[in-house]
Design an enzyme around this catalytic site. Structure first.
Site, PDB file in Angstrom:
ATOM      1  N   LYS A  98      54.715  80.229  23.278  1.00  0.00           N
ATOM      2  CA  LYS A  98      54.954  80.213  24.730  1.00  0.00           C
ATOM      3  C   LYS A  98      56.400  80.570  25.071  1.00  0.00           C
ATOM      4  CE  LYS A  98      51.342  76.870  25.931  1.00  0.00           C
ATOM      5  NZ  LYS A  98      50.884  76.346  24.639  1.00  0.00           N
TER       6      LYS A  98
ATOM      7  N   SER B 174      53.248  72.150  27.893  1.00  0.00           N
ATOM      8  CA  SER B 174      52.670  73.145  26.996  1.00  0.00           C
ATOM      9  C   SER B 174      51.275  73.558  27.456  1.00  0.00           C
ATOM     10  CB  SER B 174      52.621  72.607  25.558  1.00  0.00           C
ATOM     11  OG  SER B 174      52.527  73.651  24.626  1.00  0.00           O
TER      12      SER B 174
ATOM     13  N   SER C  66      52.525  76.302  19.838  1.00  0.00           N
ATOM     14  CA  SER C  66      53.026  76.527  21.202  1.00  0.00           C
ATOM     15  C   SER C  66      54.409  77.152  21.270  1.00  0.00           C
ATOM     16  CB  SER C  66      53.030  75.214  21.991  1.00  0.00           C
ATOM     17  OG  SER C  66      51.813  75.066  22.669  1.00  0.00           O
TER      18      SER C  66
ATOM     19  N   LYS D  27      61.288  73.648  22.912  1.00  0.00           N
ATOM     20  CA  LYS D  27      59.834  73.649  22.880  1.00  0.00           C
ATOM     21  C   LYS D  27      59.284  73.008  21.629  1.00  0.00           C
ATOM     22  CE  LYS D  27      56.008  74.876  24.839  1.00  0.00           C
ATOM     23  NZ  LYS D  27      55.419  73.673  24.249  1.00  0.00           N
TER      24      LYS D  27
END
Length: 372
Positions: A33, A90, A30, A193
């Site tokens: 992202k 997420s 992720s 993140k």
């Protein structure tokens, strides 16, 4: 699992302060992202997207595995909800929908991600899709490149960087709590993140406030969420003490202990192989935060000024009350639109009042509000 790679970068100078295998390529999970969010912010900045624009979900976007927002095909959500979904839980469906909206397809958006990444200095990163889910096409990055991307997000979108410190957000009447546990537990850590797939292992990009800049730490390929978080904590402690850097101490705050998996999920799910699921830090559910009281620190005439106030106050509020969750609420009165900057997550009036008193000592306006 491959050996862990890490890097720590000082955004004020752009220098890598320390690293181990920082050029070794790993699947990003992720963390991809972050590039999707960079391109989303850029589109907003250029006027190609608006925060209230609607993103329609295709069958492909809706079919993504959790974590996700569970939006049905043909339905739409705002750009704001899509951004919050990507940052906080997420959301793979939101990332896919945004990518398809901006470029027409996941593959086309991935090419934009890779191209823009090269322009930003991500020399060894190739993206395959907006979400970071395992793909038949090779999708790889390095600790160095993720540190550079973290720096680019802070440098190019300073008024939006505070969004990465959101511990939760409200979607369709439910408060969804994220799983960036290091950010919840240690003062000074304000983003960015998490990432996990069976292929990538446990990944993390963290930011630690350092005066007018940040340290960006990256850990890739951790064997567990706990060991990854512990490695990041040790790195930020180590490099925040160098030179004349002064940073908030990485000590346990009064944030909540990570919640156990709730007995019932917040959205319907299907039986699936959990090893293959993208789960941010490996948790399998999103917790709901009950909130009886809120505090309000401003009612401003524009979304931009409200976001600036939220970013300015967020770190301080959470150092006082770790469960506090910032949000901006649009309202109207007498034909005028304004934006309330509020924090919720306060279990009683006394706790909310204590936080307000501390804010007032720091020259913030503050009132307590009973939640509906």
């Amino acid at each position: 699992m491959a050996d862990v790679s890490w890097a720590v970068l000082d955004t004020r100078t752009g220098n890598i302060l320390g690293h181990q295998n920082a050029g070794k390529r790993h699947a990003p999970a992720s963390l991809a992202k972050l590039m999707t969010l960079y391109l989303t912010f850029e589109a907003i900045q250029k006027g190609k997207l608006g925060w209230d624009d609607q993103i329609v979900f295709s069958k492909n976007a809706s079919a993504k595995i959790p974590m996700k927002l569970w939006v049905k095909p043909g339905r739409s959500i705002s750009v704001r909800d899509a951004v919050n979904g990507m940052i906080v839980i997420s959301a793979n469906d939101a990332a896919t929908a945004v990518g398809e909206h901006l470029a027409g397809s996941e593959a086309a958006f991935a090419r934009l991600m890779t191209k823009r990444g090269r322009q930003l200095g991500l020399r060894n990163t190739v993206f395959a899709n907006p979400s970071g889910l395992t793909d038949r096409t090779s999708q790889l990055t390095t600790a160095r490149d993720m540190a550079v991307l973290g720096m680019a997000l802070e440098r190019d979108f300073p008024k939006l960087f505070g969004l990465f410190s959101q511990p939760s957000f409200v979607f369709h009447g439910k408060r969804l709590k994220g799983h960036n546990n290091l950010m919840y537990r240690y003062a000074g850590v304000d983003g960015l993140k998490t990432g996990y797939t069976a292929v990538s292992g446990y990944n993390l990009v963290s930011s630690l406030g350092q005066g007018k800049g940040h340290l960006i730490g990256v850990v890739l390929g951790g064997k567990t969420a706990r060991s990854r978080d512990a490695k990041m904590e040790a790195l930020l402690k180590r490099f925040s003490t160098k030179g004349a850097v002064t940073a908030p101490p990485l000590v346990a705050s009064n944030a909540p202990v990570p919640t156990r998996r709730p007995k019932r999920p917040v959205a319907p799910s299907e039986t699936m192989d959990e090893v293959a699921i993208e789960q941010g830090d490996g948790d399998t559910e999103v917790a709901l935060i009950p909130s009886a009281w809120q505090i309000q620190i401003g009612a401003l005439p524009s979304q931009t000024t409200a976001e600036a106030l939220l970013g300015k106050a967020q770190k301080f509020v959470r150092s006082i009350h770790g469960e506090a969750a910032g949000q901006i609420m649009q309202a109207e009165a007498h034909g005028t639109t304004f934006y309330r900057v509020r924090f919720d997550g306060f279990e009683d009036a006394k706790t909310a009042g204590k936080t307000c008193a501390a804010l007032k000592r720091q020259k913030f306006d503050c009132i307590t509000v009973k939640a509906n």
